[in-house]
Design a protein around this motif. Structure first.
Motif, PDB file in Angstrom:
ATOM      1  N   GLU A  81      30.831 -28.211  31.549  1.00  0.00           N
ATOM      2  CA  GLU A  81      30.652 -29.404  30.725  1.00  0.00           C
ATOM      3  C   GLU A  81      29.238 -29.529  30.161  1.00  0.00           C
ATOM      4  O   GLU A  81      29.013 -30.276  29.222  1.00  0.00           O
ATOM      5  CB  GLU A  81      31.006 -30.668  31.512  1.00  0.00           C
ATOM      6  N   GLY A  82      28.284 -28.778  30.679  1.00  0.00           N
ATOM      7  CA  GLY A  82      26.920 -28.814  30.159  1.00  0.00           C
ATOM      8  C   GLY A  82      26.806 -28.233  28.759  1.00  0.00           C
ATOM      9  O   GLY A  82      25.859 -28.522  28.044  1.00  0.00           O
ATOM     10  N   GLY A  83      27.754 -27.422  28.349  1.00  0.00           N
ATOM     11  CA  GLY A  83      27.711 -26.830  27.010  1.00  0.00           C
ATOM     12  C   GLY A  83      28.240 -27.745  25.937  1.00  0.00           C
ATOM     13  O   GLY A  83      28.161 -27.419  24.761  1.00  0.00           O
ATOM     14  N   GLY A  84      28.741 -28.897  26.306  1.00  0.00           N
ATOM     15  CA  GLY A  84      29.314 -29.802  25.318  1.00  0.00           C
ATOM     16  C   GLY A  84      28.295 -30.455  24.408  1.00  0.00           C
ATOM     17  O   GLY A  84      28.619 -30.865  23.304  1.00  0.00           O
ATOM     18  N   PHE A  85      27.068 -30.563  24.872  1.00  0.00           N
ATOM     19  CA  PHE A  85      26.035 -31.216  24.069  1.00  0.00           C
ATOM     20  C   PHE A  85      25.104 -30.220  23.386  1.00  0.00           C
ATOM     21  O   PHE A  85      23.986 -30.571  23.034  1.00  0.00           O
ATOM     22  CB  PHE A  85      25.232 -32.180  24.948  1.00  0.00           C
ATOM     23  N   VAL A  86      25.557 -29.018  23.194  1.00  0.00           N
ATOM     24  CA  VAL A  86      24.723 -27.988  22.577  1.00  0.00           C
ATOM     25  C   VAL A  86      24.430 -28.299  21.110  1.00  0.00           C
ATOM     26  O   VAL A  86      23.421 -27.855  20.565  1.00  0.00           O
ATOM     27  CB  VAL A  86      25.374 -26.590  22.744  1.00  0.00           C
ATOM     28  N   TRP A  87      25.237 -29.107  20.472  1.00  0.00           N
ATOM     29  CA  TRP A  87      25.036 -29.447  19.062  1.00  0.00           C
ATOM     30  C   TRP A  87      23.797 -30.306  18.844  1.00  0.00           C
ATOM     31  O   TRP A  87      23.285 -30.399  17.730  1.00  0.00           O
ATOM     32  CB  TRP A  87      26.261 -30.169  18.513  1.00  0.00           C
ATOM     33  N   ILE A  88      23.279 -30.933  19.899  1.00  0.00           N
ATOM     34  CA  ILE A  88      22.115 -31.811  19.746  1.00  0.00           C
ATOM     35  C   ILE A  88      20.879 -31.008  19.337  1.00  0.00           C
ATOM     36  O   ILE A  88      20.067 -31.473  18.533  1.00  0.00           O
ATOM     37  CB  ILE A  88      21.860 -32.589  21.057  1.00  0.00           C
ATOM     38  N   ILE A  89      20.737 -29.810  19.858  1.00  0.00           N
ATOM     39  CA  ILE A  89      19.527 -29.014  19.588  1.00  0.00           C
ATOM     40  C   ILE A  89      19.421 -28.644  18.107  1.00  0.00           C
ATOM     41  O   ILE A  89      18.387 -28.916  17.481  1.00  0.00           O
ATOM     42  CB  ILE A  89      19.488 -27.773  20.498  1.00  0.00           C
ATOM     43  N   PRO A  90      20.454 -28.053  17.478  1.00  0.00           N
ATOM     44  CA  PRO A  90      20.300 -27.775  16.044  1.00  0.00           C
ATOM     45  C   PRO A  90      20.184 -29.042  15.212  1.00  0.00           C
ATOM     46  O   PRO A  90      19.487 -29.067  14.201  1.00  0.00           O
ATOM     47  CB  PRO A  90      21.551 -26.990  15.660  1.00  0.00           C
ATOM     48  N   PHE A  91      20.831 -30.113  15.647  1.00  0.00           N
ATOM     49  CA  PHE A  91      20.734 -31.374  14.910  1.00  0.00           C
ATOM     50  C   PHE A  91      19.291 -31.870  14.895  1.00  0.00           C
ATOM     51  O   PHE A  91      18.763 -32.243  13.844  1.00  0.00           O
ATOM     52  CB  PHE A  91      21.665 -32.423  15.537  1.00  0.00           C
ATOM     53  N   VAL A  92      18.642 -31.853  16.055  1.00  0.00           N
ATOM     54  CA  VAL A  92      17.254 -32.310  16.137  1.00  0.00           C
ATOM     55  C   VAL A  92      16.340 -31.378  15.343  1.00  0.00           C
ATOM     56  O   VAL A  92      15.444 -31.829  14.623  1.00  0.00           O
ATOM     57  CB  VAL A  92      16.802 -32.409  17.617  1.00  0.00           C
ATOM     58  N   VAL A  93      16.582 -30.082  15.432  1.00  0.00           N
ATOM     59  CA  VAL A  93      15.748 -29.124  14.703  1.00  0.00           C
ATOM     60  C   VAL A  93      15.897 -29.323  13.195  1.00  0.00           C
ATOM     61  O   VAL A  93      14.912 -29.382  12.461  1.00  0.00           O
ATOM     62  CB  VAL A  93      16.089 -27.678  15.110  1.00  0.00           C
ATOM     63  N   TYR A  94      17.150 -29.469  12.717  1.00  0.00           N
ATOM     64  CA  TYR A  94      17.373 -29.607  11.283  1.00  0.00           C
ATOM     65  C   TYR A  94      16.992 -30.980  10.750  1.00  0.00           C
ATOM     66  O   TYR A  94      16.690 -31.114   9.569  1.00  0.00           O
ATOM     67  CB  TYR A  94      18.837 -29.322  10.931  1.00  0.00           C
ATOM     68  N   MET A  95      17.003 -31.994  11.573  1.00  0.00           N
ATOM     69  CA  MET A  95      16.693 -33.332  11.072  1.00  0.00           C
ATOM     70  C   MET A  95      15.256 -33.774  11.328  1.00  0.00           C
ATOM     71  O   MET A  95      14.751 -34.628  10.608  1.00  0.00           O
ATOM     72  CB  MET A  95      17.649 -34.364  11.703  1.00  0.00           C
ATOM     73  N   CYS A  96      14.591 -33.217  12.312  1.00  0.00           N
ATOM     74  CA  CYS A  96      13.247 -33.703  12.667  1.00  0.00           C
ATOM     75  C   CYS A  96      12.144 -32.661  12.493  1.00  0.00           C
ATOM     76  O   CYS A  96      11.035 -33.012  12.111  1.00  0.00           O
ATOM     77  CB  CYS A  96      13.242 -34.191  14.117  1.00  0.00           C
TER      78      CYS A  96
END
Length: 162
Positions: A81-96
């Motif tokens: 279940e730890g892999g479910g939030f992997v989308w946060i990293i590219p989101f933060v990189v692309y948005m911030c």
């Protein structure tokens, strides 16, 4: 009692000796200044746009590798279940992180594209512009690939990698 001559005329007292030279830095009329050989100052090539592009691509590659590592460890662990939030990293990189880096690189690149710059400067600027746009092309390709993939959602991505 006689009055001096300069007092009668209302002028200054006569100066003895040669005339005082003018202060330095004030050009004198009729004085020629020696001119040395004119040298062409070499143009300093600005590679800042290219440097910002490399930094942006490095941040992008490191974030995607970290995402792959998270998914890989989630797939091969007892608690995936730890892999479910992997989308946060590219989101933060692309948005911030990437927008300020790429925007600075694009602005610096467009400043040195005009007709008054040399060919080498224009080449570095165009290369920097292209590489600053590349992360956003990669994002668009990844989004299209995710939308058209056979597996829906994160579970499909985990199945595809496992």
């Amino acid at each position: 009692m006689s009055t001096p001559e300069y007092a009668q005329g209302g002028g200054m007292p006569p100066q003895a000796g040669p005339a005082q030279p003018a202060p330095q830095g004030v050009p004198q009329a009729g004085v020629s200044y020696p001119m040395g050989p004119q040298q062409q100052v070499p143009e300093k090539i600005s590679r800042l746009s290219f440097i910002f592009a490399i930094i942006g691509l490095g941040v992008l590659v490191l974030s995607l590798l970290y995402c792959a590592y998270i998914v890989f460890t989630a797939v091969h662990s007892d608690h995936p279940e730890g892999g479910g939030f992997v989308w946060i990293i590219p989101f933060v990189v692309y948005m911030c992180v990437l927008p300020p880096i790429n925007l600075a690189g694009l602005i610096l690149g467009f400043l040195k594209v005009g007709p008054s710059v040399s060919g080498r400067q224009r080449m570095w600027s165009l290369l920097g512009i292209g590489l600053n746009v590349l992360p956003w092309v990669i994002a668009a390709v990844l989004l299209v690939w995710i939308r058209t993939s056979v597996f829906p959602g994160t579970a499909g991505a985990l199945l595809a990698l496992g």
